[in-house]
Each structure stands twice: as structure tokens, then as C-alpha cells.
Design an enzyme around this catalytic site. Structure first.
Site, PDB file in Angstrom:
ATOM      1  N   LEU A   1     -11.883  -2.129   6.773  1.00  0.00           N
ATOM      2  CA  LEU A   1     -11.816  -1.974   5.313  1.00  0.00           C
ATOM      3  C   LEU A   1     -10.672  -2.799   4.725  1.00  0.00           C
ATOM      4  O   LEU A   1     -10.798  -3.365   3.643  1.00  0.00           O
ATOM      5  CB  LEU A   1     -11.632  -0.501   4.951  1.00  0.00           C
ATOM      6  CG  LEU A   1     -12.852   0.403   5.138  1.00  0.00           C
ATOM      7  CD1 LEU A   1     -12.458   1.869   4.968  1.00  0.00           C
ATOM      8  CD2 LEU A   1     -13.941   0.024   4.148  1.00  0.00           C
TER       9      LEU A   1
ATOM     10  N   HIS B   1      -7.427  -6.182   0.809  1.00  0.00           N
ATOM     11  CA  HIS B   1      -6.290  -5.259   0.866  1.00  0.00           C
ATOM     12  C   HIS B   1      -5.210  -5.766   1.813  1.00  0.00           C
ATOM     13  O   HIS B   1      -4.033  -5.442   1.646  1.00  0.00           O
ATOM     14  CB  HIS B   1      -6.774  -3.876   1.314  1.00  0.00           C
ATOM     15  CG  HIS B   1      -5.733  -2.815   1.228  1.00  0.00           C
ATOM     16  ND1 HIS B   1      -5.259  -2.322   0.025  1.00  0.00           N
ATOM     17  CD2 HIS B   1      -5.052  -2.143   2.198  1.00  0.00           C
ATOM     18  CE1 HIS B   1      -4.341  -1.393   0.247  1.00  0.00           C
ATOM     19  NE2 HIS B   1      -4.194  -1.274   1.555  1.00  0.00           N
TER      20      HIS B   1
ATOM     21  N   PHE C   1     -10.716   1.607   9.470  1.00  0.00           N
ATOM     22  CA  PHE C   1      -9.709   1.322   8.452  1.00  0.00           C
ATOM     23  C   PHE C   1      -9.303  -0.144   8.492  1.00  0.00           C
ATOM     24  O   PHE C   1      -9.149  -0.786   7.447  1.00  0.00           O
ATOM     25  CB  PHE C   1      -8.496   2.224   8.666  1.00  0.00           C
ATOM     26  CG  PHE C   1      -7.386   1.991   7.682  1.00  0.00           C
ATOM     27  CD1 PHE C   1      -7.551   2.295   6.341  1.00  0.00           C
ATOM     28  CD2 PHE C   1      -6.171   1.474   8.096  1.00  0.00           C
ATOM     29  CE1 PHE C   1      -6.529   2.081   5.427  1.00  0.00           C
ATOM     30  CE2 PHE C   1      -5.144   1.260   7.197  1.00  0.00           C
ATOM     31  CZ  PHE C   1      -5.320   1.565   5.862  1.00  0.00           C
TER      32      PHE C   1
ATOM     33  N   SER D   1       0.830  -1.201   0.000  1.00  0.00           N
ATOM     34  CA  SER D   1       0.000   0.000   0.000  1.00  0.00           C
ATOM     35  C   SER D   1       0.872   1.261   0.000  1.00  0.00           C
ATOM     36  O   SER D   1       1.643   1.469  -0.932  1.00  0.00           O
ATOM     37  CB  SER D   1      -0.971  -0.049   1.179  1.00  0.00           C
ATOM     38  OG  SER D   1      -2.018   0.862   1.016  1.00  0.00           O
TER      39      SER D   1
ATOM     40  N   ASP E   1     -10.164  -6.079  -3.105  1.00  0.00           N
ATOM     41  CA  ASP E   1      -9.623  -4.963  -2.324  1.00  0.00           C
ATOM     42  C   ASP E   1     -10.664  -3.850  -2.196  1.00  0.00           C
ATOM     43  O   ASP E   1     -11.184  -3.360  -3.193  1.00  0.00           O
ATOM     44  CB  ASP E   1      -8.365  -4.433  -3.021  1.00  0.00           C
ATOM     45  CG  ASP E   1      -7.485  -3.593  -2.118  1.00  0.00           C
ATOM     46  OD1 ASP E   1      -8.037  -2.828  -1.309  1.00  0.00           O
ATOM     47  OD2 ASP E   1      -6.249  -3.686  -2.239  1.00  0.00           O
TER      48      ASP E   1
END
Length: 240
Positions: A131, A217, A128, A66, A189
Site C-alpha cells: 500500500l 505514500h 502495508f 506519516s 497516496d
């Protein structure tokens, strides 16, 4: 002389987030020296790349997850001949969408997330983590793993990282680095659209991209063996 591979974690995570990938790489390629390096702990976002350039050894492979992948790309382009190769994992050239790169997070969604972080960092980090694991085989377990591996950096440092996620445009860096490149994406993702894989392949036909089905992700935690196998095969292929 052993090849060296530097791994950089993603935003808000420490080296522990990449430990499963480190272990898988050590099993597959014991002759490869793998080092996990933390992201800079700086409030001044413009100093992050300089700090990495000063700290990380030359002559190594650079890889990152990332935001770590975005920074690795910038560093590879800066070093050119002293970077052996570049590998990114669930990393978009542009994390925040722009007219020339729509295959990214919508600006209004990113801006709302950034504002939420400034208002309530802890609650936003919890969201987060959720996610990151969304779309994976076991999102709840991933979220717990991510919580354990979350960095304990102060909010201003994390805010600087968010600013970098918004501002970095890695397309010029990727185009300016002529060494071997492998870019791994996750099909499910929730933060980096799978469409970015094809977009990058179309934009730079000479690089290697791969979309891993059914993955989130949190790719290096969720599928460390598969990611490690792709990385090792690519590194060995580049040396052949």
C-alpha cells in the site's frame, strides 16, 4: 551554529527508510545537521510523546513521515518556542477519518487492517508495504526497499503505533504551534488522501502545503531529491 533537523520515520519502519532523504539533504545542505531518530519502542502508547520529548534535543527543526509527522506535530506544539519549525511528509492530521475530518482513511478500513495485524502481523505488514508503494512509479521496487527498511519491533509495540494512528488528532497541535510549518503530500497516496492537502490549507491558510504529483505514500524513498529540495528551500526561507 548549525541548524539541526530531526527526522522521524513512519509506522513499522526504522531509520533506514529515511536514509535516501538524509543523503539528499546532506548533498543539498551540508551546513544542516540532519539526524534520523527511531520511533519509541514502547507498548504503552501514551508514553510515546514523553519519551520523544525526553530524547530529542530542543532548538531543532522537527520533521516526520506519516506517523512520524503526526508525532512531530504533537511535539512541536508541546515545545512551542523551542521548536525551530515543523515539516510533515505524507502525514495526515487525522489518519483515521472522523466527522470533522473526512479526508482520511475510512474507519472500517482502518479497523479491518488493525484486526488483520493482530491476527497475522507478517502478512499484514507485507500488505502495508504494498500500500505504501501503490501509486508510485515503480511500486515493486518501492516495496522491496520498504521491506529492507522495515523495523524489527515486536508486535505489541507496532500495535501501540496503530492505536496512535487511530487516536491522534493533530489539528489542535498544528493550530497551537506558531512556528513555520510545511506539509508535503503525495498525489497518488493510497493511505493519506490527496484531498487532505487542500483540507489542511483551507483549515490553516497561514501554513505551507504542497502536493507532489505522481508520488506514493513512500514519498521520502521514492522522491528524496524533490522532498529534500522543498524542505531545504523552506528552512532557508524561514531563516531569511
Amino acid at each position: 551554529m548549525r541548524d539541526q533537523l530531526i527526522l522521524l520515520p513512519g509506522w513499522a519502519f526504522g531509520p533506514a527508510a529515511l536514509q535516501p532523504l538524509y543523503d539528499a539533504l546532506a548533498d543539498l545542505a551540508p551546513d544542516l545537521e540532519v539526524v534520523i531518530e527511531p520511533l519509541p519502542e514502547l507498548v504503552a502508547k501514551e508514553a510515546w510523546l514523553d519519551e520523544l520529548d525526553q530524547r530529542l534535543p530542543h532548538g531543532s527543526w522537527l520533521a516526520g513521515w506519516s506517523l512520524g509527522g503526526m508525532l512531530a506535530s504533537q511535539l512541536a506544539a508541546r515545545r512551542v518556542d523551542t521548536c525551530r519549525g515543523l515539516i510533515t511528509i505524507a502525514s495526515n492530521p487525522c489518519f483515521r477519518a472522523r466527522p470533522q475530518w473526512p479526508e482520511a482513511m475510512a474507519p472500517d478500513i482502518f479497523d479491518a487492517f488493525h484486526e488483520a495485524f493482530r491476527l497475522d502481523p507478517e502478512e499484514t505488514l507485507k500488505r502495508f508495504r504494498s500500500l505504501c508503494g501503490r501509486g508510485g512509479y515503480d511500486p515493486r521496487t518501492l516495496a522491496r526497499q520498504l521491506q529492507v527498511s522495515q523495523s524489527q519491533l515486536p508486535a505489541p509495540v507496532l500495535d501501540a503505533g496503530l492505536q496512535l494512528l487511530a487516536e491522534l488528532d493533530g489539528r489542535g497541535a498544528l493550530h497551537g504551534y506558531f512556528g513555520p510549518q510545511l506539509h508535503l503530500f503525495a498525489a497518488n497516496d493510497a493511505l493519506v488522501p490527496a484531498a487532505a492537502c487542500d483540507a489542511l490549507r483551507r483549515w490553516m491558510p497561514g501554513i505551507v502545503t504542497r502536493l507532489i504529483p505522481g508520488a506514493s505514500h513512500a514519498l521520502p524513498l521514492e522522491r528524496p531529491d524533490e522532498v529534500a529540495a522543498a524542505m531545504v528551500a523552506f528552512i532557508k526561507g524561514a531563516a531569511a
